[in-house]
Design a protein around this motif. Structure first.
Motif, short mmCIF file in Angstrom:
data_model
loop_
_atom_site.label_atom_id
_atom_site.label_comp_id
_atom_site.label_asym_id
_atom_site.label_seq_id
_atom_site.Cartn_x
_atom_site.Cartn_y
_atom_site.Cartn_z
N VAL A 73 0.84 -1.20 0.00
CA VAL A 73 0.00 0.00 0.00
C VAL A 73 0.87 1.25 0.00
CG1 VAL A 73 -1.86 1.23 1.16
CG2 VAL A 73 -1.73 -1.26 1.33
N LEU A 74 0.69 2.10 -1.01
CA LEU A 74 1.30 3.43 -1.02
C LEU A 74 0.46 4.29 -0.10
CD1 LEU A 74 1.84 3.74 -4.90
CD2 LEU A 74 3.42 2.82 -3.18
N ASP A 75 1.08 4.81 0.97
CA ASP A 75 0.30 5.38 2.07
C ASP A 75 0.76 6.80 2.41
OD1 ASP A 75 -1.56 5.43 4.12
OD2 ASP A 75 -0.26 4.40 5.55
N ARG A 76 0.75 7.66 1.40
CA ARG A 76 1.07 9.07 1.61
C ARG A 76 -0.07 9.91 1.02
NH1 ARG A 76 6.09 12.72 -0.83
NH2 ARG A 76 6.05 14.29 0.83
N PRO A 77 -1.27 9.76 1.56
CA PRO A 77 -2.44 10.37 0.92
C PRO A 77 -2.41 11.89 0.85
CG PRO A 77 -3.00 9.50 3.10
CD PRO A 77 -1.63 8.99 2.77
N ALA A 78 -1.78 12.55 1.83
CA ALA A 78 -1.76 14.01 1.83
C ALA A 78 -1.04 14.56 0.61
CB ALA A 78 -1.10 14.52 3.11
N ALA A 79 -0.10 13.79 0.06
CA ALA A 79 0.65 14.21 -1.13
C ALA A 79 0.25 13.40 -2.36
CB ALA A 79 2.14 14.08 -0.88
N MET A 80 -0.90 12.72 -2.30
CA MET A 80 -1.36 11.85 -3.39
C MET A 80 -0.27 10.88 -3.82
SD MET A 80 -4.06 14.09 -5.67
CE MET A 80 -3.00 15.49 -6.03
N ASN A 81 0.46 10.41 -2.80
CA ASN A 81 1.52 9.41 -2.98
C ASN A 81 2.66 9.87 -3.89
OD1 ASN A 81 0.43 7.43 -1.25
ND2 ASN A 81 -0.98 6.77 -2.86
N ALA A 82 2.93 11.17 -3.93
CA ALA A 82 4.12 11.64 -4.64
C ALA A 82 5.34 10.94 -4.06
CB ALA A 82 4.25 13.15 -4.49
N VAL A 83 6.19 10.43 -4.93
CA VAL A 83 7.30 9.58 -4.49
C VAL A 83 8.52 10.43 -4.17
CG1 VAL A 83 8.79 7.63 -5.07
CG2 VAL A 83 6.44 7.68 -5.90
N SER A 84 8.77 10.60 -2.88
CA SER A 84 9.97 11.28 -2.40
C SER A 84 11.11 10.27 -2.32
CB SER A 84 9.72 11.87 -1.01
OG SER A 84 9.45 10.81 -0.09
N ALA A 85 12.29 10.75 -1.99
CA ALA A 85 13.44 9.85 -1.83
C ALA A 85 13.17 8.83 -0.72
CB ALA A 85 14.70 10.66 -1.52
N ALA A 86 12.60 9.30 0.39
CA ALA A 86 12.32 8.39 1.50
C ALA A 86 11.27 7.36 1.13
CB ALA A 86 11.86 9.19 2.72
N MET A 87 10.27 7.78 0.36
CA MET A 87 9.23 6.84 -0.05
C MET A 87 9.79 5.82 -1.04
SD MET A 87 5.41 7.71 -1.36
CE MET A 87 4.19 6.44 -1.67
N ALA A 88 10.67 6.26 -1.93
CA ALA A 88 11.31 5.33 -2.87
C ALA A 88 12.10 4.26 -2.12
CB ALA A 88 12.22 6.10 -3.83
N GLU A 89 12.83 4.69 -1.09
CA GLU A 89 13.57 3.72 -0.28
C GLU A 89 12.63 2.71 0.38
OE1 GLU A 89 17.51 4.84 1.80
OE2 GLU A 89 16.22 6.61 2.02
N ALA A 90 11.49 3.21 0.85
CA ALA A 90 10.54 2.33 1.52
C ALA A 90 9.92 1.33 0.54
CB ALA A 90 9.45 3.17 2.19
N ILE A 91 9.59 1.77 -0.67
CA ILE A 91 9.05 0.86 -1.68
C ILE A 91 10.07 -0.24 -1.99
CG2 ILE A 91 8.35 0.65 -4.10
CD1 ILE A 91 7.21 3.53 -3.83
N ALA A 92 11.33 0.15 -2.17
CA ALA A 92 12.37 -0.83 -2.47
C ALA A 92 12.53 -1.83 -1.33
CB ALA A 92 13.69 -0.12 -2.75
N ALA A 93 12.48 -1.35 -0.09
CA ALA A 93 12.62 -2.24 1.07
C ALA A 93 11.45 -3.21 1.17
CB ALA A 93 12.73 -1.42 2.35
N ALA A 94 10.24 -2.71 0.93
CA ALA A 94 9.07 -3.57 0.98
C ALA A 94 9.14 -4.65 -0.11
CB ALA A 94 7.80 -2.74 0.80
N CYS A 95 9.58 -4.26 -1.30
CA CYS A 95 9.70 -5.22 -2.40
C CYS A 95 10.76 -6.28 -2.10
CB CYS A 95 10.02 -4.49 -3.70
SG CYS A 95 8.63 -3.56 -4.38
#
Length: 266
Positions: free
Chosen positions: A23-45
């Motif tokens: 789940v992409l869970d940054r609703p306030a930014a409509m899930n805009a992918v920041s550096a931190a979010m990119a790292e989290a996606i990679a870790a989850a994968c």
């Protein structure tokens, strides 16, 4: 693996024994992918790829307005060229993390899936959308190009000329046209969300052999673009990984016993 959060904006939920939902869970930014979010996606994968109990992964969003609007341009506006260069490997790791998941993957797209957001969906094997979906690769309108796999994945999905038209015009495509053009694979039934439809599809897929699903995905991915003879060799290698597995033995026994298979997944 149970329900797990990765950083602030990504979580993985389990549904039954065999389905996981990233789940992409940054609703306030409509899930805009920041550096931190990119790292989290990679870790989850990375965690999902290592989990042999997962037969299907659904990629979804907690935002009511968007699946994902792509890169966090507010963050990037403050970056120097050096900062942007350092962020690039993080972004690539996120997109390749989704692309390289060994099990079948289904994107559940509602609202906006633009730029890097649509590229995350393209990295999945199947895309389910609902009538609110709007997809597109508008990167050339802000001076860049699709950099999360879009220039390579979109032609493989819709053909070179269609992909060129969509990328060069930067136009956004609404749900019904997206289905017609092959930009998404299924439109959720009236009144049903993309997430509900995607999870239903995932459950149906997950009823099949875990070993068979991974081998079939490997054959599809590795064989694409090869000449026929080389592709058949890829298929043969994938077949051999399944033919002598516990899943094959259980599948044949269950068929002959007229019962539901209890897949060992090995």
């Amino acid at each position: 693996m149970g329900d797990v959060r990765y950083g602030e904006w990504v979580r993985v939920e389990r549904h039954g024994q065999r389905v996981a939902e990233l789940v992409l869970d940054r609703p306030a930014a409509m899930n805009a992918v920041s550096a931190a979010m990119a790292e989290a996606i990679a870790a989850a994968c990375a965690a999902l790829a290592a989990d042999r109990t997962v037969s299907v992964t659904v990629l979804s969003s907690s935002s009511e307005k968007a699946f994902c609007v792509g890169a966090d341009l507010k963050e990037r506006n403050a970056m120097s060229d050096a900062d942007l260069g350092r962020q690039r490997p993080l972004a690539r790791a996120a997109y390749t993390g989704v692309l390289d998941l060994p099990m079948p993957t289904v994107a559940a797209v509602h609202g906006y899936a633009l730029g890097g957001g649509y590229e995350l969906a393209l990295a999945c094997d199947l895309i389910v959308a609902d009538p609110t979906a709007v997809v597109g690769l508008p990167e050339v309108s802000v001076g860049v190009i699709p950099g999360g796999g879009g220039t390579q994945l979109l032609p493989r999905r819709v053909g070179a000329a269609r992909a060129a038209e969509l990328i060069f015009t930067a136009r956004r495509v609404a749900a019904q046209e997206a289905v017609t053009l092959g930009l998404v694979d299924r439109l959720a039934p009236e009144g049903e969300s993309a997430r509900t439809a995607a999870l239903g599809l995932a459950e149906a897929i997950a009823g099949n052999s875990p070993v068979g699903l991974r081998a079939a995905k490997r054959a599809l991915r590795l064989g694409h673009g090869l000449d026929l003879r080389a592709g058949l060799d890829v298929e043969d290698a994938a077949w051999r990984t399944v033919a002598f597995s516990g899943d094959r033995a259980e599948g044949v026994a269950a068929f002959n016993g007229k019962r539901t298979p209890d897949w060992p997944g090995e």
